[in-house]
Scaffold this motif. Structure first.
Motif, mmCIF file in Angstrom:
data_model
loop_
_atom_site.group_PDB
_atom_site.id
_atom_site.type_symbol
_atom_site.label_atom_id
_atom_site.label_comp_id
_atom_site.label_asym_id
_atom_site.label_seq_id
_atom_site.Cartn_x
_atom_site.Cartn_y
_atom_site.Cartn_z
ATOM 1 N N GLU A 145 0.834 -1.197 0.000
ATOM 2 C CA GLU A 145 0.000 0.000 0.000
ATOM 3 C C GLU A 145 0.877 1.259 0.000
ATOM 4 O O GLU A 145 0.607 2.217 -0.724
ATOM 5 C CB GLU A 145 -0.904 -0.023 1.236
ATOM 6 N N ILE A 146 1.941 1.240 0.800
ATOM 7 C CA ILE A 146 2.862 2.383 0.858
ATOM 8 C C ILE A 146 3.533 2.587 -0.498
ATOM 9 O O ILE A 146 3.669 3.717 -0.969
ATOM 10 C CB ILE A 146 3.915 2.183 1.967
ATOM 11 N N GLU A 147 3.940 1.497 -1.133
ATOM 12 C CA GLU A 147 4.608 1.590 -2.430
ATOM 13 C C GLU A 147 3.721 2.250 -3.477
ATOM 14 O O GLU A 147 4.213 2.897 -4.393
ATOM 15 C CB GLU A 147 5.021 0.199 -2.912
ATOM 16 N N ASN A 148 2.407 2.100 -3.323
ATOM 17 C CA ASN A 148 1.469 2.622 -4.314
ATOM 18 C C ASN A 148 0.851 3.957 -3.925
ATOM 19 O O ASN A 148 -0.043 4.438 -4.618
ATOM 20 C CB ASN A 148 0.355 1.590 -4.563
ATOM 21 N N SER A 149 1.291 4.548 -2.826
ATOM 22 C CA SER A 149 0.681 5.789 -2.346
ATOM 23 C C SER A 149 1.740 6.835 -2.028
ATOM 24 O O SER A 149 2.503 6.692 -1.070
ATOM 25 C CB SER A 149 -0.156 5.516 -1.093
ATOM 26 N N GLU A 150 1.735 7.896 -2.787
ATOM 27 C CA GLU A 150 2.680 8.986 -2.531
ATOM 28 C C GLU A 150 2.398 9.630 -1.179
ATOM 29 O O GLU A 150 3.328 10.013 -0.454
ATOM 30 C CB GLU A 150 2.600 10.028 -3.640
ATOM 31 N N ALA A 151 1.134 9.737 -0.805
ATOM 32 C CA ALA A 151 0.774 10.330 0.482
ATOM 33 C C ALA A 151 1.364 9.521 1.640
ATOM 34 O O ALA A 151 1.919 10.092 2.583
ATOM 35 C CB ALA A 151 -0.741 10.432 0.615
ATOM 36 N N LEU A 152 1.255 8.195 1.572
ATOM 37 C CA LEU A 152 1.819 7.350 2.630
ATOM 38 C C LEU A 152 3.342 7.444 2.650
ATOM 39 O O LEU A 152 3.956 7.469 3.715
ATOM 40 C CB LEU A 152 1.371 5.897 2.465
ATOM 41 N N ARG A 153 3.962 7.490 1.473
ATOM 42 C CA ARG A 153 5.427 7.626 1.424
ATOM 43 C C ARG A 153 5.860 8.946 2.063
ATOM 44 O O ARG A 153 6.854 8.993 2.785
ATOM 45 C CB ARG A 153 5.935 7.518 -0.010
ATOM 46 N N ASN A 154 5.097 10.013 1.821
ATOM 47 C CA ASN A 154 5.422 11.299 2.429
ATOM 48 C C ASN A 154 5.262 11.242 3.947
ATOM 49 O O ASN A 154 6.063 11.828 4.679
ATOM 50 C CB ASN A 154 4.562 12.415 1.837
ATOM 51 N N GLU A 155 4.227 10.547 4.423
ATOM 52 C CA GLU A 155 4.057 10.369 5.866
ATOM 53 C C GLU A 155 5.239 9.606 6.450
ATOM 54 O O GLU A 155 5.726 9.924 7.539
ATOM 55 C CB GLU A 155 2.765 9.615 6.181
ATOM 56 N N HIS A 211 -3.051 3.322 10.257
ATOM 57 C CA HIS A 211 -3.323 2.834 8.907
ATOM 58 C C HIS A 211 -3.694 1.352 8.874
ATOM 59 O O HIS A 211 -3.503 0.676 7.863
ATOM 60 C CB HIS A 211 -2.134 3.130 7.995
#
Length: 86
Positions: free
Chosen positions: A10-20, A37
């Motif tokens: 999920e993190i790999e596919n979400s820029e928002a999660l990567r920024n978090e 999450h």
């Protein structure tokens, strides 16, 4: 609850999660992030062990060449012999 593996995808596919993730500075913040999450059953150690296991093992040939100083597709022509006279 999500597994660590599911959450990593999920993190790999979400820029928002990567920024978090970039904002996380300590284990308490990571614990809160996991819990917020849907991965609250995972401990920091479990998460870190999984992330570490992802980076272990064989690397691709291109990665190995790059790590060893790179390579180029350009091949220089042989220099004429007179350039090597002393």
């Amino acid at each position: 609850m999500k597994t660590v593996e599911e959450f990593i995808k999920e993190i790999e596919n979400s820029e928002a999660l990567r920024n978090e993730m970039k904002a996380i500075k300590d284990n308490d913040a990571l614990t809160a992030f996991l819990k917020n999450h849907g991965c609250g059953d995972a401990s920091v150690k479990e998460y870190m062990d999984y992330v570490t296991s992802m980076s272990e093992g064989e690397i691709s040939d291109n990665d190995a060449k790059a790590a060893a100083g790179g390579y180029t597709s350009y091949i220089a022509p042989e220099a004429p012999e007179q350039h090597f006279r002393l």
